[in-house]
Design an enzyme around this catalytic site. Structure first.
Site, mmCIF file in Angstrom:
data_model
loop_
_atom_site.group_PDB
_atom_site.id
_atom_site.type_symbol
_atom_site.label_atom_id
_atom_site.label_comp_id
_atom_site.label_asym_id
_atom_site.label_seq_id
_atom_site.Cartn_x
_atom_site.Cartn_y
_atom_site.Cartn_z
ATOM 1 N N LEU A 136 0.535 -1.233 -0.072
ATOM 2 C CA LEU A 136 -0.343 0.071 0.061
ATOM 3 C C LEU A 136 0.769 1.567 -0.143
ATOM 4 O O LEU A 136 1.143 2.224 -0.205
ATOM 5 C CB LEU A 136 -0.807 0.005 0.881
ATOM 6 C CG LEU A 136 -1.682 0.608 1.196
ATOM 7 C CD1 LEU A 136 -2.828 1.271 -0.018
ATOM 8 C CD2 LEU A 136 -2.942 0.956 2.496
ATOM 9 N N ASP A 170 10.566 3.179 4.371
ATOM 10 C CA ASP A 170 10.549 1.605 4.623
ATOM 11 C C ASP A 170 11.746 1.452 6.152
ATOM 12 O O ASP A 170 13.050 1.399 5.890
ATOM 13 C CB ASP A 170 10.078 1.109 3.831
ATOM 14 C CG ASP A 170 9.754 -0.346 3.940
ATOM 15 O OD1 ASP A 170 8.804 -0.205 4.326
ATOM 16 O OD2 ASP A 170 10.405 -1.596 4.027
ATOM 17 N N ASN A 176 1.800 4.946 6.743
ATOM 18 C CA ASN A 176 1.190 3.848 6.883
ATOM 19 C C ASN A 176 2.340 2.916 7.182
ATOM 20 O O ASN A 176 1.364 1.827 7.302
ATOM 21 C CB ASN A 176 1.244 3.429 4.896
ATOM 22 C CG ASN A 176 1.194 2.544 4.272
ATOM 23 O OD1 ASN A 176 -0.406 1.848 4.508
ATOM 24 N ND2 ASN A 176 2.812 2.570 4.609
ATOM 25 N N TYR A 181 -4.109 -4.739 16.839
ATOM 26 C CA TYR A 181 -4.349 -4.342 16.322
ATOM 27 C C TYR A 181 -4.891 -3.445 15.957
ATOM 28 O O TYR A 181 -5.532 -1.944 15.629
ATOM 29 C CB TYR A 181 -4.018 -5.208 14.420
ATOM 30 C CG TYR A 181 -4.499 -4.546 13.531
ATOM 31 C CD1 TYR A 181 -3.158 -3.669 12.582
ATOM 32 C CD2 TYR A 181 -5.542 -4.732 12.873
ATOM 33 C CE1 TYR A 181 -3.201 -3.821 11.759
ATOM 34 C CE2 TYR A 181 -5.878 -4.233 11.157
ATOM 35 C CZ TYR A 181 -4.237 -4.251 10.561
ATOM 36 O OH TYR A 181 -4.570 -2.943 9.772
ATOM 37 N N LYS A 207 -5.424 0.822 15.978
ATOM 38 C CA LYS A 207 -6.249 1.690 14.540
ATOM 39 C C LYS A 207 -7.800 2.371 14.919
ATOM 40 O O LYS A 207 -8.081 3.505 14.519
ATOM 41 C CB LYS A 207 -6.709 0.077 13.771
ATOM 42 C CG LYS A 207 -6.455 -0.249 13.076
ATOM 43 C CD LYS A 207 -4.775 0.327 12.210
ATOM 44 C CE LYS A 207 -3.884 0.067 10.829
ATOM 45 N NZ LYS A 207 -3.120 0.609 10.807
#
Length: 313
Positions: free
Chosen positions: A19, A38, A102, A174, A178
């Site tokens: 993504l 990254d 991200n 998770y 989020k």
């Protein structure tokens, strides 16, 4: 004709693959100069030859296409390295305009089986990672705004998940991270609006290396069709939210996948009860609240499971 993001600089975290890579390429296609972040160092391929880190490969891809890009191999969950990431954008391009958060990992397990490290690592990379970069970007924008004597250009696009919206039994870490990101986003939107900065969150559904087990049961198309779970369905929305066209979009949560975007409404009060006297008693609460829940479906919770059924009409 100028491109929507021409003259703007952007950071995309976790952009070496999946993504994030699609988002970095889309921002570059729209004219932005991109810092491709990254976590990971150059390695060796099967023959022992040196191989580039994923972030370097994506940056090279952007440069080959005529865009501007530089790689950053740091860990955004580390506060100091996140600061270095923002500083790299400022040093390279003179300023930072767009931050796309991200980067993330998965450590899926039921809550009764999850280890402390599995909890901590996911919260650290997702939630703390979002905070770290947002903190340093907000310091940059606030200082620029004070120097300019008015609003400046700033866009934050954060990555939440349907796991928070709908509940995900096997992903308590998770889902919690989020959900925290949504809270961080709405708080940031209110705090930075006066400086000209918007902050929004997306809940993408995409087939990536991180989610390959999650979507293992969803067949990939044949015959050259674009996968409904392809990251390329998500990246155009990120490009839009990063653009001047989205100036009025702030503090919002959007679900995106497979040619569909859904705007999620804020929570609403479903019922309200008042105490007969100054404060409630146990018996009074029992009399008021218990009947209310007797009439509610047993599995109807604060989670919005219906979001999982959204698809392009």
């Amino acid at each position: 004709m100028s491109l929507p993001l021409e003259g703007l600089s952007a950071i995309v975290t976790g952009a070496g693959r999946g993504l994030g890579r699609a988002e970095a390429l889309e921002l570059a296609r729209l004219g932005a100069s991109v810092v491709v972040n990254d976590y990971g160092q150059p390695g060796r391929d099967g023959s022992g030859e040196a191989s580039a880190a994923p972030a370097d490969e994506v940056a090279a891809e952007i440069l080959t296409s005529g865009g501007q890009a530089v790689a950053h191999l740091g860990d955004v969950s580390d506060h100091e390295q996140a600061g270095g990431l923002v500083q790299l954008a400022v040093d390279t391009y003179g300023k930072l305009d767009i931050l796309v958060n991200n980067a993330g990992i998965l450590r899926d397990r039921m809550v009764f089986s999850m280890t402390e490290d599995e909890w901590d690592s996911v919260i650290r990379v997702h939630l703390k990672g979002h905070f770290n970069t947002t903190h340093f970007a907000s310091v940059h924008w606030r200082a620029r705004s004070k120097e300019a004597g008015g609003p400046v250009y700033g866009r934050i696009v954060n990555t939440s998940s349907e796991a928070f919206l709908a509940g995900s039994a096997g992903q308590p870490n998770y889902a919690a991270a989020k959900g925290g990101i949504v809270g961080l986003t709405t708080s940031t939107a209110l705090a930075l609006g006066k400086y000209g900065v918007t902050a929004n969150a997306i809940c993408p559904r995409a087939r990536t290396r991180m989610t390959e087990d999650v979507f293992a049961g969803f067949a990939e198309p044949t015959g050259g069709q674009l996968d409904a779970l392809a990251p390329e369905h998500v990246s155009p929305l990120v490009g839009y939210l990063a653009s001047p066209a989205a100036a009025k979009v702030n503090g919002q949560l959007l679900v995106v996948h497979g040619g569909m975007v859904a705007i999620v409404e804020r929570p609403k009060v479903a019922a309200k009860f008042d105490s007969a006297k100054e404060t409630f008693t146990f018996d009074e609460l029992d009399e008021l609240i218990s009947p209310y829940y007797e009439e509610r479906p047993a599995r109807e919770t604060f989670a919005a499971a219906e979001v999982l059924g959204l698809k392009r009409s």
